[in-house]
Design an enzyme around this catalytic site. Structure first.
Site, PDB file in Angstrom:
ATOM      1  N   CYS A  16      14.885  -4.530   8.765  1.00 13.02           N
ATOM      2  CA  CYS A  16      14.203  -5.773   9.139  1.00 13.02           C
ATOM      3  C   CYS A  16      14.717  -6.848   8.184  1.00 13.02           C
ATOM      4  O   CYS A  16      14.770  -6.646   6.969  1.00 13.02           O
ATOM      5  CB  CYS A  16      12.692  -5.626   9.003  1.00 13.02           C
ATOM      6  N   ASN A  59      -0.426   1.940   5.769  1.00 15.34           N
ATOM      7  CA  ASN A  59       0.472   1.022   5.069  1.00 15.34           C
ATOM      8  C   ASN A  59       1.165   0.185   6.134  1.00 15.34           C
ATOM      9  O   ASN A  59       1.809   0.739   7.019  1.00 15.34           O
ATOM     10  CB  ASN A  59       1.498   1.823   4.259  1.00 15.34           C
ATOM     11  N   GLY A  60       1.014  -1.129   6.045  1.00 16.11           N
ATOM     12  CA  GLY A  60       1.653  -2.000   7.033  1.00 16.11           C
ATOM     13  C   GLY A  60       0.689  -3.063   7.517  1.00 16.11           C
ATOM     14  O   GLY A  60      -0.311  -3.354   6.851  1.00 16.11           O
ATOM     15  N   CYS A 119       6.221 -13.005   6.097  1.00 20.99           N
ATOM     16  CA  CYS A 119       6.224 -11.652   6.648  1.00 20.99           C
ATOM     17  C   CYS A 119       4.900 -11.410   7.355  1.00 20.99           C
ATOM     18  O   CYS A 119       3.846 -11.703   6.795  1.00 20.99           O
ATOM     19  CB  CYS A 119       6.392 -10.643   5.515  1.00 20.99           C
ATOM     20  N   CYS A 145      12.242 -12.017   7.039  1.00 11.98           N
ATOM     21  CA  CYS A 145      11.872 -13.044   6.058  1.00 11.98           C
ATOM     22  C   CYS A 145      13.093 -13.840   5.590  1.00 11.98           C
ATOM     23  O   CYS A 145      12.955 -14.910   5.013  1.00 11.98           O
ATOM     24  CB  CYS A 145      11.080 -12.460   4.891  1.00 11.98           C
ATOM     25  N   TYR A 193      12.734  -4.776  -3.758  1.00 14.58           N
ATOM     26  CA  TYR A 193      11.669  -4.957  -4.738  1.00 14.58           C
ATOM     27  C   TYR A 193      10.611  -3.840  -4.819  1.00 14.58           C
ATOM     28  O   TYR A 193      10.246  -3.419  -5.899  1.00 14.58           O
ATOM     29  CB  TYR A 193      10.965  -6.291  -4.468  1.00 14.58           C
ATOM     30  N   CYS A 236       0.827  -1.214   0.000  1.00 12.68           N
ATOM     31  CA  CYS A 236       0.000   0.000   0.000  1.00 12.68           C
ATOM     32  C   CYS A 236       0.859   1.260   0.000  1.00 12.68           C
ATOM     33  O   CYS A 236       2.026   1.247   0.330  1.00 12.68           O
ATOM     34  CB  CYS A 236      -0.950   0.077   1.184  1.00 12.68           C
ATOM     35  N   ASP A 280      17.305 -11.658 -11.085  1.00 15.86           N
ATOM     36  CA  ASP A 280      15.993 -11.246 -10.562  1.00 15.86           C
ATOM     37  C   ASP A 280      16.199 -10.779  -9.130  1.00 15.86           C
ATOM     38  O   ASP A 280      17.198 -11.122  -8.486  1.00 15.86           O
ATOM     39  CB  ASP A 280      14.968 -12.392 -10.625  1.00 15.86           C
ATOM     40  N   ASP A 281      15.234  -9.979  -8.625  1.00 18.55           N
ATOM     41  CA  ASP A 281      15.430  -9.413  -7.287  1.00 18.55           C
ATOM     42  C   ASP A 281      15.133 -10.407  -6.181  1.00 18.55           C
ATOM     43  O   ASP A 281      15.702 -10.327  -5.093  1.00 18.55           O
ATOM     44  CB  ASP A 281      14.579  -8.149  -7.112  1.00 18.55           C
ATOM     45  N   SER A 339      11.694  -4.439 -11.853  1.00 17.99           N
ATOM     46  CA  SER A 339      12.357  -4.279 -10.563  1.00 17.99           C
ATOM     47  C   SER A 339      13.800  -4.775 -10.532  1.00 17.99           C
ATOM     48  O   SER A 339      14.555  -4.389  -9.646  1.00 17.99           O
ATOM     49  CB  SER A 339      11.534  -4.986  -9.479  1.00 17.99           C
ATOM     50  N   GLY A 364       0.213  -0.520  -4.965  1.00 15.51           N
ATOM     51  CA  GLY A 364      -1.103  -1.125  -4.802  1.00 15.51           C
ATOM     52  C   GLY A 364      -2.005  -0.799  -5.965  1.00 15.51           C
ATOM     53  O   GLY A 364      -2.151   0.366  -6.330  1.00 15.51           O
ATOM     54  N   CYS A 393      11.901  -2.257   6.371  1.00 17.73           N
ATOM     55  CA  CYS A 393      11.743  -3.454   5.548  1.00 17.73           C
ATOM     56  C   CYS A 393      12.820  -3.521   4.461  1.00 17.73           C
ATOM     57  O   CYS A 393      12.940  -2.614   3.637  1.00 17.73           O
ATOM     58  CB  CYS A 393      10.365  -3.391   4.901  1.00 17.73           C
TER      59      CYS A 393
HETATM   60  P1  AMP Z   1       7.662 -15.943  -7.453  1.00 19.45           P
HETATM   61  O1  AMP Z   1       7.317 -16.034  -8.883  1.00 19.45           O
HETATM   62  O2  AMP Z   1       6.526 -16.353  -6.544  1.00 19.45           O
HETATM   63  O3  AMP Z   1       8.943 -16.606  -7.091  1.00 19.45           O
HETATM   64  O4  AMP Z   1       7.840 -14.406  -7.114  1.00 19.45           O
HETATM   65  C1  AMP Z   1       9.040 -13.765  -7.425  1.00 19.45           C
HETATM   66  C2  AMP Z   1       8.787 -12.551  -8.270  1.00 19.45           C
HETATM   67  O5  AMP Z   1       7.802 -11.709  -7.654  1.00 19.45           O
HETATM   68  C3  AMP Z   1      10.041 -11.768  -8.438  1.00 19.45           C
HETATM   69  O6  AMP Z   1      10.211 -11.552  -9.819  1.00 19.45           O
HETATM   70  C4  AMP Z   1       9.831 -10.465  -7.687  1.00 19.45           C
HETATM   71  O7  AMP Z   1      10.182  -9.363  -8.492  1.00 19.45           O
HETATM   72  C5  AMP Z   1       8.361 -10.446  -7.342  1.00 19.45           C
HETATM   73  N1  AMP Z   1       8.079 -10.258  -5.887  1.00 19.45           N
HETATM   74  C6  AMP Z   1       8.851 -10.521  -4.841  1.00 19.45           C
HETATM   75  N2  AMP Z   1       8.206 -10.254  -3.673  1.00 19.45           N
HETATM   76  C7  AMP Z   1       6.982  -9.816  -4.017  1.00 19.45           C
HETATM   77  C8  AMP Z   1       5.829  -9.380  -3.280  1.00 19.45           C
HETATM   78  N3  AMP Z   1       5.797  -9.396  -1.959  1.00 19.45           N
HETATM   79  N4  AMP Z   1       4.766  -8.952  -3.991  1.00 19.45           N
HETATM   80  C9  AMP Z   1       4.777  -8.991  -5.309  1.00 19.45           C
HETATM   81  N5  AMP Z   1       5.795  -9.424  -6.068  1.00 19.45           N
HETATM   82  C10 AMP Z   1       6.895  -9.829  -5.430  1.00 19.45           C
HETATM   83 FE1  SF4 Z   2      10.101  -6.633   4.928  1.00 13.11          FE
HETATM   84 FE2  SF4 Z   2      10.759  -9.199   5.142  1.00 13.11          FE
HETATM   85 FE3  SF4 Z   2      10.647  -7.649   7.319  1.00 13.11          FE
HETATM   86 FE4  SF4 Z   2       8.405  -8.321   6.014  1.00 13.11          FE
HETATM   87  S1  SF4 Z   2       9.777  -9.705   7.115  1.00 13.11           S
HETATM   88  S2  SF4 Z   2       8.958  -6.288   6.803  1.00 13.11           S
HETATM   89  S3  SF4 Z   2       9.130  -8.355   3.879  1.00 13.11           S
HETATM   90  S4  SF4 Z   2      12.076  -7.453   5.583  1.00 13.11           S
END
Ligand code: AMP
Ligand code: SF4
Length: 477
Positions: A447, A112-113, A392, A450, A252, A12, A355-356, A293, A38, A246
């Protein structure tokens, strides 16, 4: 109910402005620039000193507001919200800002949170007679505020905040005041800016750039900013803690042009990529990033690895973020619709795909396959964050631990599952160093829960999904 209550404020974006005749328009542009935080719903509440008006709806900012809706939102102050989509739904009623009108004073809030003790508080409040209109944890604060309605508005809030646990950046408005608060660990981003002598607050500084506001400073952990006709004042409702912002904001969420806690997101992501290349170099012909990203991290990786950076994947801009799709089947289709390989770039090449993050593994697996189908001879996956092993509870929808591929698989097992020739993640120390934090994990300003399972706040039993309980215990032991 627990499942519904959780996750309604994932990510958000919030925005607030006080003392500007174009308050609603500024909120509109601000929210538009926060749209990446969002896409499920958006809303604006304005105040004209006498009363407050609201427009909100499901969908994108441009779908919810038209010129005529905005024209009707006249007032000197406004707060706005963009809401992230979740699998559990939520519908119109949970779209924020939440808005309550009473005979004496109106109240609007946007959040947000995620409040980790929302269920406990809600049960107590309901026992005491509160009737909730939504399933959102944000409403808990509204009821706490109203319980103190014998006090001046800002004191109602100050008395209520110590009850809250978890991560929160709130913007709260009455007819006469705009109040912004950040949780005692500063887990979410929230900045203060100024435009034409008026104060603005926003989740990300990109919202200031788009309206031509100048950045002033961050809201500090445990700080409450009160803005009214006397200007801006600051008070602390909690003792000043070291921040635990975070880490995923840097990895990301945030927009590359935003600065979060003083660090520019694009530059930070580039440093993450550079660090990753130092830790996990692989000889290849091209480096490509997953748009959008991961582009910054891929550029950084290529620079340090001294390999050519190429646009090996392109993104169809008219498809929403894959992660938000509720079922696995739709998620997989989503990746295919969203990304296409550039055959001329990858054909016959050894490709490094940066990828991130990997959450469930859907994106990486699909992309590796796509690159192979387009003729890549080798695909090496490099991830510019550490493995996400724990869920998280602070408002980021990284799903339950059962769905997190790294919670039950080793890096080698994940490599096999996504079909890559090699796979490496960034180390936690490497991530901290790249962000510019001290590389000791304790008191690092971030933080890391995760990645480590060490949650910076208490996690209540009824916040934890049954599936995650075992993991939490083993992570702590
Ligand atoms: P996945 O396909 O489930 O492994 O998700 C990884 C992809 O989702 C990566 O390409 C990230 O850029 C993106 N991503 C990572 N964390 C989030 C999140 N919390 N919400 C939306 N997209 C995410
Ligand atoms: Fe961010 Fe991960 Fe902490 Fe959640 S647990 S606030 S996603 S660093």
């Amino acid at each position: 109910m627990l499942a519904e209550m959780r996750g309604l404020n994932e990510e958000c974006g919030v925005f607030g402005v006080y003392g500007h005749r174009d308050a609603a328009q500024l909120a509109y542009y601000g929210l538009h620039s926060l749209q990446h935080r969002g896409q499920e719903g958006a809303g604006i509440v304005v105040s004209d000193q006498v009363g407050m008006k609201q427009t909100k709806g499901e969908g994108l900012v441009t779908e919810v507001f038209q010129e005529d809706t905005l024209e009707k939102l006249t007032g000197h102050a406004a707060i706005g919200h963009v809401r992230y989509s979740t699998a559990g739904g939520g519908g119109y009623v949970n779209v924020q800002p939440l808005f309550f009108q009473t005979q004496s004073e109106s109240l609007a809030l946007a959040h947000n949170g995620n409040l980790t003790n929302a269920m406990v508080l809600r049960e107590q409040l309901e026992r005491d007679g509160s009737i909730f209109q939504t399933t959102s944890d944000t409403e808990v604060l509204a009821h706490l505020i109203r319980k103190h309605n014998y006090l001046p508005f800002e004191d109602q809030i100050k008395q209520s905040l110590p009850y809250l646990e978890g991560a929160y950046a709130f913007v709260i408005m009455s007819e006469h005041q705009l109040i912004a608060v950040l949780d005692p660990l500063g887990m979410r981003p929230l900045s203060i800016g100024k435009i034409d002598g008026s104060w603005v607050v926003a989740s990300e500084t990109c919202a200031f750039d788009v309206i031509g506001a100048e950045y002033v400073r961050e809201v500090k952990p445990g700080e409450m900013i009160i803005i009214d006709q006397d200007g801006l004042r600051s008070e602390f409702f909690a003792k000043q803690n070291e921040r635990a912002i975070c880490s995923m904001e840097y990895v990301y969420f945030a927009r590359p042009d935003s600065n979060v806690d003083g660090f520019n997101i694009h530059s930070t992501r580039k440093m993450l990529g550079k660090q990753l290349a130092k830790e996990a170099f692989v000889d290849a012909d091209v480096v490509t990033g997953v748009p959008d990203s991961s582009i910054s991290a891929a550029i950084g990786f290529a620079e340090t690895a001294q390999l050519p950076y190429e646009l090996g994947l392109i993104k169809n801009r008219y498809v929403g973020r894959t992660f938000i799709k509720p079922s696995q089947e739709l998620r997989e289709k989503g990746v295919q619709m969203k990304l296409s390989p550039v055959r001329k770039i990858v054909e016959g090449k050894r490709v490094v795909m940066v990828d991130d993050s990997i959450v469930r593994g859907t994106t990486s697996r699909k992309i590796v396959q796509m690159l192979r189908d387009a003729g890549a001879t080798e695909v090496h996956v490099r991830i510019s964050s550490p493995p996400i092993t724990n869920p998280c509870y602070y408002g980021i929808d990284t799903s339950s631990s059962g769905e997190l591929i790294a919670s039950s698989n080793s890096v080698e097992e994940i490599r096999q599952l996504i079909g890559a020739d090699s796979l490496s993640y960034l180390s936690i120390d490497g991530m901290l160093e790249a962000i510019g934090r001290s590389s000791t994990m304790k008191n690092c300003g971030q933080c890391l829960a995760c990645f480590t399972g060490n949650y910076p706040t208490e996690i209540h039993d009824n916040t934890i999904r049954p599936h995650d309980k075992e993991n939490l215990v083993s992570a702590k032991s």
